[in-house]
Write a protein that holds these residues in place. Structure first.
Motif, short mmCIF file in Angstrom:
data_model
loop_
_atom_site.label_atom_id
_atom_site.label_comp_id
_atom_site.label_asym_id
_atom_site.label_seq_id
_atom_site.Cartn_x
_atom_site.Cartn_y
_atom_site.Cartn_z
N LEU A 105 1.98 4.95 1.73
CA LEU A 105 1.40 3.97 2.69
C LEU A 105 0.19 3.43 2.44
O LEU A 105 -0.07 2.39 2.65
CB LEU A 105 1.56 4.68 4.06
CG LEU A 105 1.20 3.71 5.25
CD1 LEU A 105 2.13 2.68 5.16
CD2 LEU A 105 1.40 4.65 6.45
N ALA A 106 -0.84 4.34 1.81
CA ALA A 106 -2.20 3.91 1.33
C ALA A 106 -2.24 2.53 0.55
O ALA A 106 -2.82 1.88 0.89
CB ALA A 106 -2.85 5.12 1.02
N GLY A 107 -1.25 2.84 -0.45
CA GLY A 107 -1.11 1.69 -1.45
C GLY A 107 -0.67 0.62 -0.77
O GLY A 107 -1.13 -0.57 -1.26
N LEU A 108 0.22 0.39 -0.07
CA LEU A 108 0.88 -0.76 0.62
C LEU A 108 -0.42 -1.18 1.61
O LEU A 108 -0.57 -2.49 1.54
CB LEU A 108 2.00 -0.32 1.47
CG LEU A 108 3.07 0.09 0.68
CD1 LEU A 108 4.35 0.51 1.79
CD2 LEU A 108 3.60 -1.00 -0.32
N LEU A 109 -1.04 -0.58 2.14
CA LEU A 109 -2.00 -1.15 2.99
C LEU A 109 -3.35 -1.63 2.18
O LEU A 109 -3.89 -2.49 2.60
CB LEU A 109 -2.69 0.13 3.98
CG LEU A 109 -1.58 0.60 4.92
CD1 LEU A 109 -2.22 1.94 5.98
CD2 LEU A 109 -1.21 -0.60 5.98
N ALA A 110 -3.62 -0.87 1.05
CA ALA A 110 -4.51 -1.54 0.12
C ALA A 110 -4.19 -2.92 -0.48
O ALA A 110 -5.20 -3.84 -0.57
CB ALA A 110 -4.85 -0.73 -1.13
N ALA A 111 -2.90 -3.00 -0.82
CA ALA A 111 -2.40 -4.18 -1.28
C ALA A 111 -2.45 -5.41 -0.15
O ALA A 111 -2.78 -6.69 -0.33
CB ALA A 111 -0.96 -4.05 -1.68
N LEU A 112 -2.24 -4.97 1.06
CA LEU A 112 -2.49 -5.78 2.18
C LEU A 112 -3.96 -6.37 2.56
O LEU A 112 -4.04 -7.41 2.79
CB LEU A 112 -1.58 -5.41 3.60
CG LEU A 112 -0.14 -5.37 3.61
CD1 LEU A 112 0.36 -4.66 4.74
CD2 LEU A 112 0.60 -6.69 3.49
N ASP A 113 -4.65 -5.44 2.46
CA ASP A 113 -6.27 -5.56 2.59
C ASP A 113 -6.60 -6.62 1.50
O ASP A 113 -7.77 -7.30 1.63
CB ASP A 113 -6.76 -4.24 2.70
CG ASP A 113 -6.64 -3.39 3.80
OD1 ASP A 113 -6.33 -3.88 4.91
OD2 ASP A 113 -7.00 -2.19 3.58
N ALA A 114 -5.82 -6.63 0.49
CA ALA A 114 -6.66 -7.39 -0.70
C ALA A 114 -6.29 -8.92 -0.06
O ALA A 114 -6.56 -9.75 -0.83
CB ALA A 114 -6.02 -6.97 -1.94
N ARG A 115 -5.25 -9.23 0.63
CA ARG A 115 -4.79 -10.42 0.92
C ARG A 115 -5.66 -10.90 2.36
O ARG A 115 -5.88 -10.31 3.26
CB ARG A 115 -3.38 -10.51 1.30
CG ARG A 115 -2.42 -10.27 0.11
CD ARG A 115 -0.95 -10.23 0.64
NE ARG A 115 -0.74 -11.56 1.45
CZ ARG A 115 -0.41 -12.50 0.85
NH1 ARG A 115 0.09 -12.58 -0.64
NH2 ARG A 115 0.23 -13.48 1.34
#
Length: 1004
Positions: free
Chosen positions: A470-480
């Motif tokens: 989940l942390a990886g998914l949230l980091a990818a969303l934060d990059a957008r």
């Protein structure tokens, strides 16, 4: 045991001939004898093979009594239940005796499997000949070992007989297995004794033996009829022997062949694969002969044709008796035999899909006759599911009585997908499969939830994989820039899922702990805005079956040792394997899909025997993983051919129905199949009788094909869209001009319709990502070192690259694949810069430019962004284009199908690249920057750049003029030889449907 020991007197045996409905004939006979007095009928006890047979007999009594009220006999399941049920369940013992109450309870299947899995893992560790078995492997081996335990206990054997098998007589592989089987001799009995349980097959056998002994000592007061059983289980055969000799008992056999010559019957008694082998063995155990078996007293004469039954029996005779075939066929009149066999048809279909459609059509046609019944009988559950789906086209709902695997039901698949998604670290494909499941709602309205899931898919799950968890998914969303809203939603909805994924991160966890998290997460994710997750997840027949499985697993989970959480998904699948959800009641009053055992006592008006291929019906005679055939024989187990004999009996019973279709697929998944041995026997005997064409029914294949065939031929022409002038683009880049030349339809779809292709889900790192990153890194490098190289250009470029590539660290696949390649590109690029900078006055990267040209519909603007323009000390310009893939050929450039560099030269000559002044272009060069071996390659165009620019500009003017005519269409692939190798819009243009064969082949 002697006849006297069994109760004395000859056995009372009857048989219901093939070709008539067993349950209907049985019901009519019982009513004729005991039906006059309602109380007398209720005193009768009927023992039948299966619970489904009991329900079928209830319906038969209803038909035979024409619907009047009855006190039915007591109907109890006896033996030969299908493999997923206990023959005599703990709550359904046949007339419980005092001895039955003393028996220990049966161990639950899952508890037994987990305990055996623990022993398997321990044994594999002791063996020390490689990696010890994983939890999933151990569970699957334990399942196979449990089957062996059931088989041994059913036959009344003891594992102490393993010591009688001499290892030296067998191959080394089997010697190792004998050592492994010490699990069930040295450890398993003690484990069962410690827990006060016995195996389910052992309990079933001992209950049956206790019942037989109880009735032998004290016969029941009322009539007892055992009907439909073949006595394939020793304990059941012993009970049948007792029933047959009770004062008011009788045994009714299904389809005993009473006409085969005695010499052939002796051969049958030694052929386990023969349909009558089970009958022959049962009569031996009953110490009876065929002459002692009487026809069942049925008030209505049987409707079966005895000539067809004789034909089938002759065709399936033992191999040694086939020499009698000529005399058999000579004794019959051809027309008489043709008449008897006319209702039997054979259909060989190209594949399983066609076979399913033909069968569905046959069943659908049966409904055209009021009151007519029909059934598909097949052991192939995949075919059964296909047929049920095909019947859906006529809104006919029908259940496969063999059941649906629990893993394929909505709750079962949801639980499996949840475990798989968590175990994979929320990998995109697994996560989307879970979140798009109908049961997933995350506490929201299901439609709104799925809309969010689609937005999440487009935002970060397409393209390269984000970092795990989940942390990886949230980091990818934060990059957008637009990902904050989705991130807040995902953090709330997926919190339980993230916690489960962390629990499966590879650390040692107990099965109880992981299962509790699994179920809590499943219920949380299944909740909607109106209904709780438990209510949605465990509802209906499938939900109840899933809940029962989870309760049994939860109760037994403590028997499983702690293991690595990463293997939980595979372990869960292994434990779920074999669980089946069966419908409580049939969904259609006149149609049915039955397994061979379930169909044994039925006789619909129309029977389709499907899946008649070797390996399917009959199944392969597989001895299993634990004992070879010689070992099974020495141990006392029945040979695998015994199962073929039981299947052959079911086939011989069903093929005598009033109307029969025999179907098979000639190829399955592209592999040729072999027709069932029974089909081959029937065809060979018919051929010998001069009736080779008798079974043909190819018209059904033609009719099935017509269902989906259009009434008139459909001719697909290439698309020719002609949008209005105001919709046509007035501004294009040089790269889009190339698309305009090669694939106008692609330009139409992208620039006019505004359609954009989505990236694949969890895509491999592609050239597009690499190209954009490399271009950006080189642009920044030139921007910082436009006039002079740094002391160490390679180090400087790598420093820039680290800055550019930093965002993709959130997608480890991209970083791991492209960063090493970029480092090799940097080394090659730095070396080229050292060699060339002496002749370059200035370098500019990503230079934007444009050129306006006059056109019939108004000015047209050509735009470009040159990767690099070098101002040479000689006064001219060199335009470079970076290609991370393959550059175009010289010929494609000269013919105008790769006009990018020539058109950029035309813009440069006109001064369109501000702030660069207009200048003469001396060189047009491609740099291929693959990062492979070699890392880079220079390709300079040989033709004069001025000539190329003039030709390209002239071609562009002609192209603009042509498309400024409203009648000009945007064609797909107008020049096949120069069409793009790949197009995101080829499927929209339906290219493969109108291309010629060679061109269409190149599109695959």
């Amino acid at each position: 045991m002697s006849a006297a020991g069994r109760g004395g007197g000859p056995p009372r045996l009857y048989s219901i001939a093939p070709g008539q409905s067993f349950v209907d004939a049985l019901a009519r006979g019982v009513l004729a004898r005991w039906g006059a007095e309602p109380l007398a009928l209720s005193a009768v006890t009927l023992l039948l093979p299966t619970r489904r047979a009991c329900r079928a007999l209830q319906e038969a009594f209803l038909r035979a009594s024409e619907g009047r009220a009855l006190l039915l006999p007591r109907l109890l399941p006896l033996g030969d239940l299908d493999a997923d049920e206990l023959l005599l369940g703990g709550d359904e013992t046949v007339l419980p005796s005092a001895d039955a109450a003393k028996l220990p309870p049966a161990i639950s299947p899952i508890r037994r499997q987990l305990l055996l899995a623990r022993l398997v893992r321990r044994q594999s560790e002791v063996a020390g000949d490689g990696q010890p078995a994983s939890a999933e492997q151990a569970v699957r081996l334990a399942g196979a070992l449990a089957e062996l335990l059931d088989q041994v206990e059913t036959e009344g054997l003891g594992f102490e007989r393993l010591d009688e098998l001499v290892p030296a007589n067998y191959a080394e592989h089997w010697q190792d297995i004998l050592i492994f089987l010490k699990i069930v001799t040295d450890h398993w009995p003690a484990i069962q004794a410690e827990r006060g349980v016995i195996g389910p097959a052992e309990r079933r056998r001992r209950l049956t033996e206790a019942q037989a002994e109880a009735w032998r000592r004290k016969p029941p007061a009322g009539p007892v009829i055992a009907a439909g059983s073949t006595g394939s289980i020793p304990a059941t055969a012993e009970l049948l022997s007792v029933v047959a000799r009770l004062p008011d008992g009788m045994v009714v056999l299904p389809g005993l062949d009473r006409e085969t010559p005695e010499e052939t019957w002796r051969l049958i008694a030694g052929d386990p694969s023969h349909p009558q082998f089970g009958m022959a063995r049962l009569l031996e155990r009953l110490e009876a002969t065929r002459a002692e078996v009487e026809p069942w007293p049925d008030p209505e004469p049987p409707g079966a044709d005895p000539l067809r039954s004789r034909f089938v029996a002759t065709a399936l005779a033992p191999a040694e008796a086939t020499s009698d075939w000529p005399s058999y066929t000579e004794a019959l009149e051809g027309e008489e035999l043709r008449r008897a066999l006319a209702p039997v048809k054979r259909i060989d279909c190209p594949g399983p899909g066609e076979e399913a459609l033909v069968i569905a059509l046959l069943l659908r046609e049966a409904l055209e006759t009021p009151g007519r019944t029909a059934a598909l009988i097949t052991p192939d559950r995949s075919l059964a599911r296909r047929v049920a789906a095909e019947l859906g086209r006529w809104t006919i709902a029908i259940d496969d009585s063999g059941g649906t695997p629990l893993a394929r039901t909505p709750p079962g698949s949801f639980l499996r997908l949840l475990a798989a998604a968590a175990a994979s670290g929320l990998a995109p494909l697994d996560l989307l499969a879970l979140l798009k499941h109908p049961l997933a709602a995350g506490g929201r309205e299901p439609g709104a939830f799925r809309a969010r899931v689609r937005a999440l898919e487009v935002a970060i799950l397409r393209g390269a994989r984000p970092a795990p968890g989940l942390a990886g998914l949230l980091a990818a969303l934060d990059a957008r820039r637009d990902g904050a809203d989705l991130a807040a939603w995902l953090a709330e909805v997926a919190a339980p899922l993230g916690a489960l994924a962390e629990a499966l991160d590879g650390a040692e966890r107990s099965l109880s702990e992981v299962l509790a998290g699994h179920i809590a997460c499943a219920e949380a994710l299944a909740a909607s805005d109106e209904e709780g997750g438990a209510a949605r997840l465990w509802a209906g027949e499938a939900g109840e079956a899933a809940a029962a499985f989870i309760d049994e697993l939860r109760d037994a989970a403590g028997e499983s040792p702690a293991g690595r959480g990463a293997g939980y998904a595979a372990l869960f699948d292994a434990l779920l394997d074999g669980r089946v959800v069966r419908p409580r009641y049939g969904r259609h009053p006149r149609l049915a899909i039955l397994g061979p055992l379930e169909a044994r006592l039925h006789q619909p008006d129309l029977v389709v025997l499907g899946g008649l291929n070797e390996g399917t019906w009959p199944a392969l005679a597989d001895p299993g993983p634990w004992m070879s055939r010689p070992m099974q024989s020495d141990f006392g187990l029945p040979l695998p051919e015994r199962r073929i004999g039981l299947a052959a009996h079911d086939f011989a019973q069903a093929v005598t129905a009033p109307q029969v279709y025999l179907t098979r697929a000639t190829r399955v998944e592209g592999t040729p199949t072999v027709a069932s041995r029974w089909l081959s026997r029937l065809a060979a005997l018919a051929e010998g009788a001069g009736l080779g064409d008798l079974f043909a029914a190819e018209q059904w294949l033609d009719w099935a094909a017509m269902l989906d065939r259009p009434q008139a031929p459909v001719i697909i022409a290439p698309p020719e869209p002609r949008p209005p002038l105001e919709a046509r683009p007035r501004r294009l880049s040089v790269t889009r001009v190339e698309t305009w030349m090669r694939d106008p339809y692609g330009l139409y779809a992208e620039s006019i319709l505004g359609l954009k292709a989505l990236d694949p889900i969890d895509a491999d790192p592609g050239a597009a990502e690499k190209g954009s990153l490399v271009h950006r890194a080189l642009e920044l490098f030139l921007e910082r070192h436009r006039d002079r190289l740094p002391a160490d250009p390679e180090a400087a470029l790598i420093e820039v690259g680290e800055e550019v590539f930093r965002p993709i660290r959130a997608t480890p696949g991209l970083w791991a694949f492209w960063w090493p390649r970029f480092r090799r590109v940097a080394a090659w690029f730095a070396e080229m810069e050292r060699l060339r900078r002496g002749e370059i006055a200035r370098s500019d990267g990503e230079v934007a430019g444009e050129l306006r040209i006059a056109a019939p519909a108004g000015p047209f603007t050509l735009t470009a962004k040159a990767d690099r323009i070098d101002a040479l000390r000689s006064g001219g310009l060199e335009i470079l284009d970076y290609k991370t893939g393959s550059p175009p050929s010289e010929k494609e450039v000269e013919l105008g199908f790769a006009p990018q560099l020539p058109l950029e030269a035309a813009i440069a000559a006109a001064g369109g690249f501000a702030p660069l002044p207009a200048g003469r272009v001396e060189r047009l060069t491609f740099w291929q920057l693959s990062g492979g071996e070699p890392a880079g390659k220079e390709k300079r165009l040989k033709a004069d750049p001025r000539d190329l620019a003039e030709d390209a500009l002239a071609g562009l003017r002609a192209l603009v003029d042509r498309f400024d005519d409203p009648a000009t269409p945007y064609l797909a692939r107008p020049h096949s030889a120069y069409a793009p190798r790949f197009s995101d819009y080829a499927h929209l243009a339906r290219v493969k449907e109108w291309l010629s064969g060679d061109d269409a082949e190149s599109e695959t």
